[in-house]
Design an enzyme around this catalytic site. Structure first.
Site, PDB file in Angstrom:
ATOM      1  N   ASP A  53       0.869  -1.171   0.000  1.00 13.80           N
ATOM      2  CA  ASP A  53       0.000   0.000   0.000  1.00 13.80           C
ATOM      3  C   ASP A  53       0.916   1.235   0.000  1.00 13.80           C
ATOM      4  O   ASP A  53       2.116   1.147   0.260  1.00 13.80           O
ATOM      5  CB  ASP A  53      -0.951  -0.007   1.190  1.00 13.80           C
ATOM      6  CG  ASP A  53      -2.143   0.930   0.971  1.00 13.80           C
ATOM      7  OD1 ASP A  53      -2.095   1.731   0.016  1.00 13.80           O
ATOM      8  OD2 ASP A  53      -3.114   0.859   1.751  1.00 13.80           O
TER       9      ASP A  53
HETATM   10  C1  BGC Z   1      -4.969   3.415   0.197  1.00 13.66           C
HETATM   11  C2  BGC Z   1      -5.085   2.471  -0.976  1.00 13.66           C
HETATM   12  C3  BGC Z   1      -4.976   3.246  -2.250  1.00 13.66           C
HETATM   13  C4  BGC Z   1      -3.658   3.997  -2.259  1.00 13.66           C
HETATM   14  C5  BGC Z   1      -3.427   4.783  -3.524  1.00 13.66           C
HETATM   15  C6  BGC Z   1      -3.757   4.330   0.101  1.00 13.66           C
HETATM   16  O1  BGC Z   1      -3.842   5.358   1.015  1.00 13.66           O
HETATM   17  O2  BGC Z   1      -4.927   2.690   1.394  1.00 13.66           O
HETATM   18  O3  BGC Z   1      -6.303   1.781  -0.930  1.00 13.66           O
HETATM   19  O4  BGC Z   1      -5.106   2.393  -3.343  1.00 13.66           O
HETATM   20  O5  BGC Z   1      -3.654   4.902  -1.181  1.00 13.66           O
HETATM   21  O6  BGC Z   1      -4.271   5.872  -3.618  1.00 13.66           O
END
Ligand code: BGC
Length: 767
Positions: free
Chosen positions: A708
């Protein structure tokens, strides 16, 4: 044309042909409206108050005028408009179906304008207090109108959890004041819930003047039109809950633990999550307001199990559904398994199969077949009561219940009787808890779990053994067959570069997966998310289509619909040069306060896994990679970067990983995103057990794993060794170089990660 040109140059596209853009196209908006209608759940309808009987309607509540289309954070979608219920009713007014009491609507519209003028466009009106119209206006409305509709809205976002407090899980004082004021003059009130996760419905349910409650969820940009369709009887409500609504927050088994510590959460309720708790644990049944699977309709249905049988471990039930009422409607047929308690204990009921009917006219019937594999519902014996680390079907009788909710179902005459325990699959102990001291059993008592000191290790990787060709091989000429040779051309620095994200080239706000200009490997743009393509407004007003949030989509109980939503979102992603679409999100709804529940499907892993698989199929039909996230046990937003989810191996396997397992095995997502949280003492992105052992080893996942975005304090050296192929949105190349120099990391460790990433790129569209 140059291969992967669009990833590099952001060429504008119009994939619907003849210069017509798919992005935000009317076809997709129509799909969004259809989906919203399919997912709204009618919770109460005393005396057939709904559908509205025409005449004048008084529309109360700020969210009747400003729809909360979805939640916030990476699940946000920037749309051209968000149709409120006011917009929906205004259309119905033009069609002569109802009319609105204008002075009241004027009151709300003026309030919204005044709020925006003082607070500025950027501050969300949804954060404003609920205004109560003057007494005289309400009584004038009551003189003119037969019915009142009040919308209650809730908003939450990534990065923080909700609160069990007034204005959030409970009704706020301002909302109660409004409801009371409306109740003084109206006795036929409908409440519309514009929410992303469960709230306490007790006061609404018990209030005699509130005749109907429609849970409209956060229904996407067309939500107000869809809600008006249902309220006016142009569509029958056919959504069913995918979560249990308890009578009070304190009744959820996770409640005592959820906010206890910023450092850990003890999943002591074990496999008894959601309805598995409420339907099994003594005295818990009374604590339920709306049970799992529940949802009313304007019509009535009769469900009959006509035939059931077992062959090769698969159980098939044939059912007939008849519309016995006066309206056209759809029903969701649900099949639950009740396994013997045995030595391990089991939930009283587990959803094992479901099907939604087509639109049935009054008197019309449809035959449906429901099918599942019994061994998919075996118990994971983590303590070795029968066979350690194996899935077992304990001896005894396996009964089936067929019906329209976990409670509204009847036991079938057919059952499977096992005369001895069956070991379905012998596995290895992985991701075991070290600090979880006890867990709940099916009688509500607890058993002790062994504790210890956290340990973990890594596999040794063999070199890929490729040979760099004499003439440079460029990525556009590479196929799976010579990927090893292609990688052999890379220097150590290039390999290091290839395991971290690179800054954004597009306007989607999310960085790219890594590329390598020297060998023509493109940087591959990524974008969210679960309710539609996210392009932030600051990137020049590219309006995309927002669909109902994931929980709402799941309430449709219609995987084909979800697949179409996935495909529509992916065409928009592709048109905007995105190669990796960061959805579906399928964490389990352990607790209603999780700020991100709206992005996830359900408390039930079969629903979560089936819906996620459908979305993946839709997305990948467009040669765009789906990313099943957040792997795994990411059930909380406060302290999400370091909070340790302490969970038993059994609950992990049967609840928290199950949806991912279904999704991976049936839809093969090309990427999986590891989560921010810690799992039993180890960051998921650094967990060999999770990524290599379970995901790849046991389930046969052949895609790549991304972290993530920007989780702090991660050890990328461990991540590479654990098979977390890319650190997003940027990595720690210096640390990796040091580890390579010291011999802690070998070239081979990188080669495997890079290979999986490049093989993923080979699957992507190329236009
Ligand atoms: C989130 C993800 C997301 C990523 C990119 C993170 O803060 O947890 O679900 O895909 O950001 O935006």
């Amino acid at each position: 044309m140059e291969k992967y040109a669009s990833f590099k140059h952001m060429a504008p596209k119009a994939l619907f042909g003849n210069g017509v853009r798919a992005t935000g196209n009317a076809r997709h908006r129509y799909l969004s409206r259809e989906a919203a209608r399919e997912c709204m759940v009618l919770l109460k309808n005393t005396g057939g108050a709904l559908p509205l009987k025409g005449g004048k309607v008084a529309l109360f509540g700020k969210n009747s005028y400003e729809l909360i289309a979805g939640g916030g954070g990476s699940g946000t979608v920037t749309t051209e408009y968000k149709a409120s219920l006011y917009d929906g009713f205004s259309d119905k007014e033009k069609e002569g179906k109802i009319s609105l009491f204008k002075p009241l609507s004027r009151f709300y519209l003026d309030k919204a304008d005044a709020f925006r003028q003082t607070a500025g466009e950027k501050v969300k009106y949804i954060y404003a207090k609920e205004p109560t119209p003057p007494k005289k206006l309400i009584s004038d409305a009551a003189k003119a109108c037969a019915a009142a509709v009040i919308t209650i809205g809730r908003y939450s976002r990534e990065g923080g959890d909700r609160e069990a407090s007034p204005g959030d899980y409970y009704l706020g004082e301002d909302e109660i004041k409004l409801i009371n004021a409306v109740c003084e003059s109206f006795s036929d009130i409908t409440v519309v819930l514009n929410i992303g996760s469960a709230i306490c419905c007790e006061e609404l349910e018990k209030n005699k003047n509130i005749k109907a409650i429609l849970c409209a969820w956060q229904p996407g940009m067309e939500g107000g039109y869809a809600a008006a369709d249902i309220l006016c009887g142009d569509a029958d409500p056919c959504g069913k809950l995918v979560d249990t609504f308890a009578k009070d927050y304190k009744y959820y088994p996770s409640a005592a633990d959820y906010k206890k510590s910023p450092l850990y959460m003890d999943y002591t309720e074990d496999i008894y999550v959601g309805y598995r708790y409420f339907e099994t644990i003594p005295k818990a049944a009374d604590k339920v307001r709306y049970e799992f699977g529940f949802g009313l309709s304007y019509t009535t249905f009769d469900i009959k199990g006509v035939l059931a049988g077992e062959e090769d471990g698969y159980i098939t039930v044939a059912a007939t559904v008849t519309n016995t009422g006066k309206y056209d409607g759809k029903e969701v047929v649900q099949l639950y398994l009740s396994a013997p308690q045995g030595k391990l204990g089991k939930p009283a009921r587990e959803l094992c199969a479901f099907k939604k009917t087509k639109l049935l006219r009054p008197g019309e019937s449809q035959a449906l077949a429901l099918r599942f594999k019994l061994s998919d519902f075996a118990s994971f014996d983590d303590l070795g009561k029968i066979k350690k680390s194996a899935y077992v079907l304990e001896k005894g009788e396996y009964s089936l219940y067929l019906g329209a909710s976990v409670r509204k179902c009847e036991k079938l005459g057919f059952s499977v009787k096992l005369s001895k325990d069956i070991i379905c699959e012998k596995l290895t102990s992985r991701c075991r808890p070290f600090e979880l001291k006890r867990r709940m059993l099916s009688d509500g008592k607890y058993e002790k779990l062994p504790t210890g000191k956290v340990t973990f290790g890594f596999d040794k990787h063999k070199p890929l053994g490729g040979r760099a060709p004499k003439d440079t091989l460029y990525f556009e000429d590479v196929t799976e067959d010579h990927i090893n040779d292609f990688i052999a051309q890379m220097t150590d620095e290039e390999l290091i570069h290839m395991v971290s994200g690179t800054p954004n080239r597009t306007y989607t706000d999310d960085s790219c997966f890594p590329g390598l200009a020297r060998l023509h490997v493109p940087d591959v743009p990524t974008a969210d998310g679960p309710a539609g393509l996210r392009i932030e407004p600051r990137f020049g007003n590219v309006f995309t289509t927002s669909f109902p949030v994931a929980t709402a989509q799941a309430c449709s109980w219609d995987p084909e619909l979800v697949e179409r939503i996935g495909a529509a979102g992916a065409i928009e992603a592709r048109e905007n040069n995105v190669g990796i679409f960061l959805t579906p999100a399928l964490n389990i709804h352990r607790d209603p306060l999780c700020g991100r529940n709206f992005e996830y499907y359900s408390e039930d892993p079969v629903i979560a896994g089936t819906m996620a698989a459908a979305q993946v199929r839709g997305i990948q039909s467009q040669k765009t990679a789906a990313s099943a996230k957040h792997f795994a046990v990411n059930s909380k937003e406060d302290d999400r970067f370091h909070c340790d989810s302490r969970v038993s191996e059994r609950a992990l396997r049967e609840i928290y990983l199950k949806g991912f397992e279904i999704c991976v095995k049936t839809a093969q997502p090309w990427t999986v995103m590891s989560s921010y949280n810690v799992l039993n003492g180890v960051h998921t992105s650094e967990s060999r057990d999770l990524l290599q052992g379970i995901l790849r080893g046991e389930w046969g996942f052949s895609g790549m794993v991304t972290s993530d975005w920007n989780g702090p304090d991660r050890n990328q050296v461990n991540e590479v060794r654990a098979g977390n192929d890319v650190r997003m949105s940027r990595g720690f190349p210096e640390k990796l170089a040091e580890a390579m120099a010291s011999g802690e990391l070998k070239r081979a460790d990188f080669e495997h990660c890079v290979k999986r990433t490049l093989l993923t790129y080979l699957k992507l569209y190329n236009d």
